[in-house]
Write a protein that holds these residues in place. Structure first.
Motif, mmCIF file in Angstrom:
data_model
loop_
_atom_site.group_PDB
_atom_site.id
_atom_site.type_symbol
_atom_site.label_atom_id
_atom_site.label_comp_id
_atom_site.label_asym_id
_atom_site.label_seq_id
_atom_site.Cartn_x
_atom_site.Cartn_y
_atom_site.Cartn_z
ATOM 1 N N GLY B 81 23.730 101.838 42.377
ATOM 2 C CA GLY B 81 22.294 101.972 43.359
ATOM 3 C C GLY B 81 21.595 103.143 42.779
ATOM 4 N N ILE B 98 15.778 91.997 43.466
ATOM 5 C CA ILE B 98 17.442 92.738 43.464
ATOM 6 C C ILE B 98 18.119 91.684 44.444
ATOM 7 C CG2 ILE B 98 18.337 94.941 44.119
ATOM 8 C CD1 ILE B 98 15.570 96.437 43.821
ATOM 9 N N SER B 100 21.996 92.134 45.735
ATOM 10 C CA SER B 100 23.574 92.818 45.899
ATOM 11 C C SER B 100 24.260 91.734 46.188
ATOM 12 C CB SER B 100 23.109 93.897 46.990
ATOM 13 O OG SER B 100 22.346 94.978 46.472
ATOM 14 N N LYS B 102 27.720 90.806 47.441
ATOM 15 C CA LYS B 102 28.883 91.203 48.534
ATOM 16 C C LYS B 102 29.996 90.272 48.278
ATOM 17 C CE LYS B 102 26.181 94.375 50.138
ATOM 18 N NZ LYS B 102 26.027 95.831 49.629
ATOM 19 N N ASP B 131 22.994 93.885 41.446
ATOM 20 C CA ASP B 131 23.791 94.824 41.880
ATOM 21 C C ASP B 131 25.341 94.436 42.127
ATOM 22 O OD1 ASP B 131 25.268 96.911 43.109
ATOM 23 O OD2 ASP B 131 23.836 97.180 44.885
#
Lengths: 285, 285
Positions: B81, B98, B100, B102, B131
């Motif tokens: 981050g 971007i 992310s 999970k 990410d």
């Protein structure tokens, strides 16, 4: 020099008739700084913006977390991209969802005009930015007759309903119309033509749309009148001066983010117990 | 003080055996500046990064335009981050995508592990940032036995194929493993526990994963060995010092963007003719 936030209230359109000709694209909003002091003020705002946005992002796991939706509209060269770079760019991009709306695709045209927009609404905890938006469907849609009058008429109400729905579900909507003069647009188009590094931003069709300046102005006025509501107000941002525009939008964004008065999310664990685990049971100390 | 870019070549893993224990998370990479000079250097890089990214973005309409994909992996608190905020945050967020990753959703689990990853590949002209990524499927996937050994084995090859495919289609892939020591992780977890403004970043499960430090290290080593290819190399970025980490990743990103040696897209119109239209035929002068 900070930007007195109370001055911004004048940008907020009251419901009712709108006369864009009476709103000056070079208005200083009572700000008596210059470009240099505005850029300093913007950097200062950046620190608060980043903090406020991080607080929002910290709540992203919570389905009830608030969200912000910044809608940017304006004629070509009004600075939608510039605002994203200079104002939105002050916060952590991780928590930002930017959507640029282009001419609808064949698939999008098969659906209601709000179909693609609903998919782009930011999730809880996020700051969403629309670079153009569903308003194109009542702007170029109206000016170019891309839909019949009845359909355009239906859309104003559909937009107000949609935005009311969003507001009720925790989306704080900030709609900015970047207001420039025809003269400023001409200067900026010429600047794009004169600099090979800016040719990619120019499209001959921009001049065709410019020829319809008056029609766009009317279309904006009707759209602003019909859709500036208490929960999703329009702000007409004087945008002939880029630094004032950036500062004003950043300030509006900050107010939206700070309006939630978010605390940091409470821990759902016992910090003392976790400290103990980490210090006393650490398997790899 | 600028960061001598030739020093970064040492971060690039050669194909073959990897021993993370021999790579120092506090390595200075020959950089003899301190935090202050590194932050200055980062700001300087920001100007070049923004320019290089704008050149890439200028080509976004072209299906053959290149793209960059920055893959960030690392243990909790390694700074994925932070890199996004401090390095990626230097460019116009408009051109950045971007994602992310999970824990996979039920729907994602019904598909091959690369299904959700393929959907997140940036479009031509964009800088994509992962990410976490498909590597989780051979990291936590392996450590926690979320798939059987045969499937994990298959995934290394599938990843190499997938990335080879991306590279062949014009995606420049920069994979960064943010390398921290166990001691630094402990300090950062404690810091999160001690500051209510950071509780949201903490999860008790982080300590459970930490207990498997050695297993993760092995899983990283195998993954790095099996997937560091000429077209999609891994960089092991010393990340115990945040400022060095940010500077190194920014520099890698800059090299990737500048490697395209992009000119501004040529005009597909005649600027002289367009000037004339604007000046001589302007309907609203």
């Amino acid at each position: 020099m900070p930007f007195p936030s109370e001055l911004l209230s004048s940008l907020r359109l009251a419901p009712g008739a709108v006369d864009l000709n009476r709103l000056d694209p070079r208005d200083s909003l009572g700000y008596d700084g210059d470009k240099g002091s505005a850029e300093e003020a913007l950097a200062g705002l950046g620190v608060r913006l980043a903090d406020a946005q991080e607080r929002l992002f910290a709540h992203r796991g919570d389905a009830a977390a608030p969200r912000v939706l910044l809608v940017l509209q304006g004629m070509d060269t009004s600075g939608k991209g510039g605002v994203i770079e200079k104002a939105v760019g002050l916060v952590n991009p991780q928590g930002v969802r930017i959507t640029s709306f282009k001419a609808p695709t064949a698939e999008e045209l098969e659906h209601d005009f709000l179909w693609r927009v609903r998919k782009a609404v930011p999730e809880p905890g996020y700051l969403g930015v629309f670079d153009r938006s569903h308003y194109e469907d009542v702007l170029i849609g109206r000016v170019r007759g891309l839909a019949d009058a009845e359909e355009i008429e239906r859309r104003y109400a559909a937009i107000a309903d949609f935005e009311g729905e969003l507001a009720a579900s925790g989306v704080r909507i900030v709609k900015c119309m970047l207001h420039i003069s025809a003269e400023t647009q001409k200067e900026r188009l010429l600047a794009r033509l004169d600099d090979p590094a800016k040719h990619w931003k120019f499209n001959p069709a921009d001049i065709d749309e410019r020829a319809l300046w008056a029609e766009y102005r009317s279309a904006y006025q009707v759209a602003l009148e019909r859709t500036s509501t208490a929960t999703a107000p329009w702000y007409v941002v004087p945008s002939d001066r880029k630094w004032l525009r950036n500062l004003a939008v950043a300030q509006l964004l900050l107010e939206a983010l700070e309006s939630f008065e978010l605390e940091w999310p409470p821990a759902d664990f016992d910090p003392v117990e976790q400290r103990r685990r980490l210090l006393e049971e650490d398997p790899i100390s």
